[in-house]
Design a protein around this motif. Structure first.
Motif, mmCIF file in Angstrom:
data_model
loop_
_atom_site.group_PDB
_atom_site.id
_atom_site.type_symbol
_atom_site.label_atom_id
_atom_site.label_comp_id
_atom_site.label_asym_id
_atom_site.label_seq_id
_atom_site.Cartn_x
_atom_site.Cartn_y
_atom_site.Cartn_z
ATOM 1 N N PRO A 296 8.872 -0.276 0.068
ATOM 2 C CA PRO A 296 8.721 -0.967 1.359
ATOM 3 C C PRO A 296 9.008 -0.077 2.554
ATOM 4 N N GLY A 297 9.762 0.992 2.341
ATOM 5 C CA GLY A 297 10.056 1.889 3.454
ATOM 6 C C GLY A 297 8.806 2.574 3.992
ATOM 7 N N ASN A 298 7.847 2.783 3.136
ATOM 8 C CA ASN A 298 6.618 3.459 3.569
ATOM 9 C C ASN A 298 5.436 2.507 3.711
ATOM 10 N N ASP A 299 5.451 1.436 2.951
ATOM 11 C CA ASP A 299 4.292 0.534 2.951
ATOM 12 C C ASP A 299 4.432 -0.551 4.000
ATOM 13 N N ASP A 300 4.236 -0.163 5.234
ATOM 14 C CA ASP A 300 4.219 -1.165 6.301
ATOM 15 C C ASP A 300 2.824 -1.801 6.347
ATOM 16 N N PRO A 301 2.631 -2.822 7.180
ATOM 17 C CA PRO A 301 1.318 -3.476 7.217
ATOM 18 C C PRO A 301 0.165 -2.514 7.474
ATOM 19 N N ARG A 302 0.427 -1.509 8.292
ATOM 20 C CA ARG A 302 -0.650 -0.553 8.569
ATOM 21 C C ARG A 302 -1.021 0.222 7.291
ATOM 22 N N ALA A 303 -0.020 0.632 6.536
ATOM 23 C CA ALA A 303 -0.308 1.380 5.301
ATOM 24 C C ALA A 303 -1.081 0.510 4.310
ATOM 25 N N TRP A 304 -0.696 -0.751 4.204
ATOM 26 C CA TRP A 304 -1.401 -1.650 3.283
ATOM 27 C C TRP A 304 -2.828 -1.916 3.759
ATOM 28 N N ARG A 305 -2.965 -2.040 5.078
ATOM 29 C CA ARG A 305 -4.307 -2.279 5.615
ATOM 30 C C ARG A 305 -5.218 -1.097 5.280
ATOM 31 N N ARG A 306 -4.701 0.101 5.452
ATOM 32 C CA ARG A 306 -5.481 1.293 5.136
ATOM 33 C C ARG A 306 -5.808 1.332 3.640
ATOM 34 N N TYR A 307 -4.823 0.982 2.835
ATOM 35 C CA TYR A 307 -5.023 0.982 1.379
ATOM 36 C C TYR A 307 -6.123 -0.007 0.989
ATOM 37 N N ARG A 308 -6.079 -1.187 1.597
ATOM 38 C CA ARG A 308 -7.098 -2.201 1.269
ATOM 39 C C ARG A 308 -8.493 -1.709 1.653
ATOM 40 N N THR A 309 -8.552 -1.090 2.810
ATOM 41 C CA THR A 309 -9.858 -0.589 3.269
ATOM 42 C C THR A 309 -10.344 0.539 2.363
ATOM 43 N N ASP A 310 -9.451 1.476 2.073
ATOM 44 C CA ASP A 310 -9.852 2.626 1.245
ATOM 45 C C ASP A 310 -10.297 2.193 -0.145
#
Lengths: 135, 432
Positions: A55-69
């Motif tokens: 959770p320290g690295n996976d903020d909403p922005r990181a998850w959003r990027r992951y979903r898109t990628d």
């Protein structure tokens, strides 16, 4: 923010992953995608919860990027991050074993199916990964 | 209004004591009117009640499932209690098998190999046991951190040598700052902290030769005993990581670097830092960084012979679902403090490219070390030899916890004892 009570009455699949994992998590997403396709073919609906190990690295922005990628954009897929304490507790409750060594999060492949009452219905993991058993 | 006027008038007349009879007659007439009015009102009320009752029956007829809803709600409550009970049982069961707060989870790594040479000893061949690495990180509290790593390795004589690789206690103020004290992996470059132990984690079969453990041929002070401040700060598009450390100055003992885990007698120190930037949206997966350290390293065979080792390095790691690219370069600028001779310059580095394919991860690596042999720091180390190595490997992930790796490598020592050889090796690595 997602309250789990909002999902009461739904068939739920829960897994844990983290966005910078390149070995185990891609396989987990592949299984979930296969599962989604099988549900679609049967006309069944379900909610998919992906909870971060990191959770320290996976903020909403990181998850959003992951979903898109990874093209995981369906509305019924929820990528979540909690506090470290909540993450550990959820992992313990659902049987996800993980530990950290430096930048790496060591973890298993595991998907838990919850029935409409929230009870654990079925599990697949590295020792038994036939996703059809989750249905 | 008229009746009110009459009653009022009657009571007024009675009150003054005149014509009371007349007043009573007027009152009797008024009571009849009142009863009639009440009867009319009652009739209207009864009609209204009947209408309301009919409406209620109508609504109840429309909401026929109501009793079932009530039943469902009751069942839901029972089910929720059931789920809660199940969760409690799961937590208890998990705790009972060591995953809860009542015990220390046991994790670690292990590997075995076979080849025409062993991974670390070119003079040996055949099957070999790599390492058994026990990893303990008991959960002590919200901010207190701990990490112990006990490694069992087989030396070139075949003896099992236990080694307390890491023993560190820390306090985490936030994600941005954790202080560790104890023995830790010296945070220079990327590889030494990211892939220090556990061949199962690393893509390649073995570490770059100059980064091997101190007692296996590495020429870098891979371990430090001291204090280490580390953390990360998120920026708008990316993250900055930092490390600052201070510890016991190492010594060269018996031809290899000794981290001096028990303390030092001469007061020399190692200190340094590492700053990295992890890219976010753009170039996601890329980390760039610089690191540097200075250490005063003594020679156990000659009192007072101390080398000041200045090391500066740059590194990158680009890790995605499709590839893993790693590279590091270090430059040494060492001085012999005893004779005041000019600085000795050396360098070492590697570049590794790996591609994550569906069935396997092939990789190539080139590494090179050009080490000044007139520098005491390298001259006193058994393995302080200049060399280059080109390697081609393949990693198969058998499952999520085990990997099989093959590597063919060509190595050439380019000074001291010029030699060259080819390795063909297999390694089976697991984590648990």
């Amino acid at each position: 923010m997602l309250e789990l009570q909002e999902l009461r009455g739904q068939r739920i699949f829960v897994t844990m992953a983290y966005s910078s994992c390149h070995r185990v998590c891609p396989m987990t997403m592949e299984r979930l995608t296969e599962l989604q396709q099988a549900l679609d073919a049967r006309g069944l609906s379900a909610e998919f919860l992906v909870v971060s190990y990191d959770p320290g690295n996976d903020d909403p922005r990181a998850w959003r990027r992951y979903r898109t990628d990874h093209q995981l954009l369906r509305d019924n897929w929820h990528f979540l991050s909690g506090t470290p304490a909540d993450t550990e507790r959820l992992a313990r409750v659902l049987g996800f074993d993980f530990w950290r060594d430096g930048e790496h999060v060591m973890h298993d492949f595991r998907i838990v199916a919850l029935d409409v009452d929230g009870a654990q219905h079925a599990v697949i993991d590295s020792a038994h990964d036939n996703w059809q058993d989750l249905l | 209004m008229r009746r009110q006027w009459r009653i009022a008038a009657a009571w007024t007349l009675c009150a003054i004591g005149t014509q009371c009879m007349a007043a009573t007659a007027v009152a009797a007439e008024s009571q009849d009117d009142r009863v009639t009015a009440l009867e009319e009102k009652l009739n209207r009320s009864l009609k209204l009640i009947e209408q309301l009752a009919a409406r209620v029956r109508e609504l109840e007829a429309q909401r026929a499932p109501t009793p079932a809803v009530a039943e469902s709600s009751q069942q839901s409550q029972q089910r929720l209690e059931s789920v809660e009970q199940q969760l409690t049982q799961l937590v208890d069961a998990s705790a009972a098998r060591g995953g809860g707060g009542t015990g220390v989870p046991l994790h670690g790594f292990a590997d075995v190999g076979i080849g025409n040479h062993t991974a670390d000893e070119p003079g040996l061949k055949g099957a070999n046991v790599g390492a058994l690495d026990i990893f303990l990180n008991p959960q002590l509290g919200e901010h207190t951190r701990s990490l112990f790593e006990l490694t069992f390795e087989v030396d070139e004589e075949g003896q099992v040598a236990p080694d307390l690789e890491r023993a560190q206690l820390g306090y985490q103020f936030s994600d941005a700052a954790t202080v560790w004290i104890g023995r830790f992996h010296t945070p220079f470059g990327y590889y030494n902290t990211a892939f220090h132990h556990g061949q199962e984690i690393a893509t390649s079969l073995r570490r770059p030769r100059f980064l091997l453990f101190e007692d296996q041929g590495g020429v870098m002070p891979n371990h430090t005993v001291g204090a280490w401040l580390t953390g990360a700060e998120r920026l708008a598009d990316g993250k900055v990581t930092y490390d600052l450390f201070l510890g016991n100055g190492q010594a060269i003992s018996g031809g290899s670097i000794d981290p001096r885990s028990g303390g030092v007698s001469h007061g020399s120190t190692i200190y340094g830092g590492n700053f990295g930037y992890v890219f976010g949206e753009t170039l996601n997966g890329l980390k760039l960084g610089v690191s540097a350290f200075r250490s005063r390293i003594s020679d156990d065979e000659q009192m007072g012979r101390i080398t000041q080792v200045d090391n500066a390095g740059v590194y990158f790691a680009y890790d995605t679902d499709r590839f893993e690219y790693l590279g590091e370069y270090y430059r040494f600028n060492d001085r012999n403090l005893a004779d005041g001779s000019p600085a000795h310059r050396s360098n070492a580095g590697f570049l590794q490219l790996g591609w994550r394919l569906p069935l396997a991860t092939p990789y190539v690596r080139y590494e090179r070390a050009a080490l000044d042999q007139s520098d005491n720091y390298f001259a006193l180390q058994t393995s302080g030899v200049s060399y280059y190595r080109a390697a081609l490997g393949l990693r198969f992930d058998l499952d999520v916890k085990s990997a099989l790796k093959f590597e063919i490598a060509r190595t050439k020592n380019t000074d001291r004892l010029i030699d060259q050889w080819t390795d063909a090796m297999l390694d089976y690595a697991i984590r648990f």
